[in-house]
Design a protein around this motif. Structure first.
Motif, PDB file in Angstrom:
ATOM      1  N   LYS A  24       0.820  -1.204   0.000  1.00  0.00           N
ATOM      2  CA  LYS A  24       0.000   0.000   0.000  1.00  0.00           C
ATOM      3  C   LYS A  24       0.859   1.261   0.000  1.00  0.00           C
ATOM      4  O   LYS A  24       0.337   2.360  -0.063  1.00  0.00           O
ATOM      5  CB  LYS A  24      -0.924   0.011   1.215  1.00  0.00           C
ATOM      6  N   SER A  25       2.149   1.068   0.095  1.00  0.00           N
ATOM      7  CA  SER A  25       3.026   2.222   0.145  1.00  0.00           C
ATOM      8  C   SER A  25       4.075   2.118  -0.947  1.00  0.00           C
ATOM      9  O   SER A  25       3.910   1.432  -1.940  1.00  0.00           O
ATOM     10  CB  SER A  25       3.674   2.321   1.529  1.00  0.00           C
ATOM     11  N   SER A 119      -3.329   3.568  -4.232  1.00  0.00           N
ATOM     12  CA  SER A 119      -4.026   2.626  -3.361  1.00  0.00           C
ATOM     13  C   SER A 119      -5.122   1.898  -4.155  1.00  0.00           C
ATOM     14  O   SER A 119      -5.611   2.409  -5.168  1.00  0.00           O
ATOM     15  CB  SER A 119      -4.643   3.362  -2.167  1.00  0.00           C
ATOM     16  N   GLN A 124      -5.720   7.335  -2.645  1.00  0.00           N
ATOM     17  CA  GLN A 124      -4.440   7.791  -2.112  1.00  0.00           C
ATOM     18  C   GLN A 124      -3.349   7.540  -3.150  1.00  0.00           C
ATOM     19  O   GLN A 124      -3.306   6.482  -3.779  1.00  0.00           O
ATOM     20  CB  GLN A 124      -4.124   7.050  -0.821  1.00  0.00           C
ATOM     21  N   ARG A 223       2.735  11.611   0.037  1.00  0.00           N
ATOM     22  CA  ARG A 223       1.479  10.866  -0.017  1.00  0.00           C
ATOM     23  C   ARG A 223       0.348  11.873  -0.046  1.00  0.00           C
ATOM     24  O   ARG A 223       0.202  12.684   0.869  1.00  0.00           O
ATOM     25  CB  ARG A 223       1.354   9.936   1.189  1.00  0.00           C
TER      26      ARG A 223
END
Length: 250
Positions: A24-25, A119, A124, A223
């Motif tokens: 997710k990052s 995401s 995001q 982000r």
């Protein structure tokens, strides 16, 4: 509450090569011991969501500046192909231009990459920019700007201090604009690391951290939320970023 960029950065502070972190990052993180682009890393970075910045030699200043502006316009178009269709094009365009023009003006890089991750719900967007240039502290040193330590150099840079003498005729507004667009416009967060300094910024202010290890070049993670900026011109006005605390890791 999910992990912040600072949490993820600190968790991987002992990494000695580029490495994957949670899906997710960001999927790459530069070595804090030594950031050097080589053939091995080029292979790691060979994926659809990674773009390499074109290298320009600053011999004929004005001609090169025109080329860079044209190139960044085309480069931004290629980045938008990776983003959600409902993204705030004006806001992200402004943000990308400010970050990338800052790299061209100050870093003296040989290699620089930008990575985009989205995401699963497309709400995001993570953007990572890395370069193997001289870094912010050394840029200050060469520009004869006084600074207490590496993290203070980064903090000064996000508050308008610059080595720019406009000889390249590239008219970005600086890191302050990038930080304000990220934190205020997109309700996001940004982490800037260079040499032994780390500066993590949210809408509350900047947290500074002095690392034991050093990275060569500059590493920027941001982000942002996939939302429309209501008043972009308010976000790009210069305003000092408050310092929250200094965390010295000696």
């Amino acid at each position: 509450m999910g992990k912040t960029l600072l949490d993820e950065f600190e968790e991987h502070i002992e990494i000695s090569e580029f490495s994957k972190i949670n899906s997710k990052s960001l999927t790459i993180l530069p070595s804090l011991k030594n950031f050097e682009i080589n053939d091995k890393i080029n292979l790691i970075l060979n994926s659809e969501n990674i773009k390499k910045l074109k290298l320009f030699r600053f011999g004929e200043y004005l001609a090169v500046c025109d080329e860079i502006d044209l190139y960044l316009s085309e480069f931004s178009d290629s980045i938008f192909e990776l983003l959600p269709k409902d993204v705030d094009i004006q806001g992200v365009s402004f943000l990308l231009y400010e970050l990338l023009i800052n790299i061209y003006k100050h870093s003296k890089f040989e290699n620089s990459y930008i990575q985009i991750n989205i995401s699963p719900d497309e709400q995001q967007i993570d953007i990572c920019i890395i370069d193997d240039g001289i870094g912010i502290p050394k840029s200050f040193y060469e520009g004869q700007i006084d600074y207490k330590n590496d993290c203070e150099a980064i903090y000064q840079s996000i508050n308008g201090k610059t080595t720019d003498k406009e000889k390249y005729n590239l008219h970005g507004r600086g890191l302050n604009t990038s930080v304000r667009l990220t934190t205020l416009g997109f309700d996001g967060e940004i982490l800037i690391a260079s040499s032994k300094g780390v500066c993590y910024i949210t809408s509350d202010g900047a947290k500074l951290h002095q690392n034991k290890r050093r990275i060569n070049g500059t590493f920027i993670m941001l982000r942002i939320n996939n939302k429309k900026i209501e008043n972009i011109y308010e976000c790009i006005k210069f305003k000092k970023i408050n310092k929250l605390e200094v965390d010295k890791n000696d």
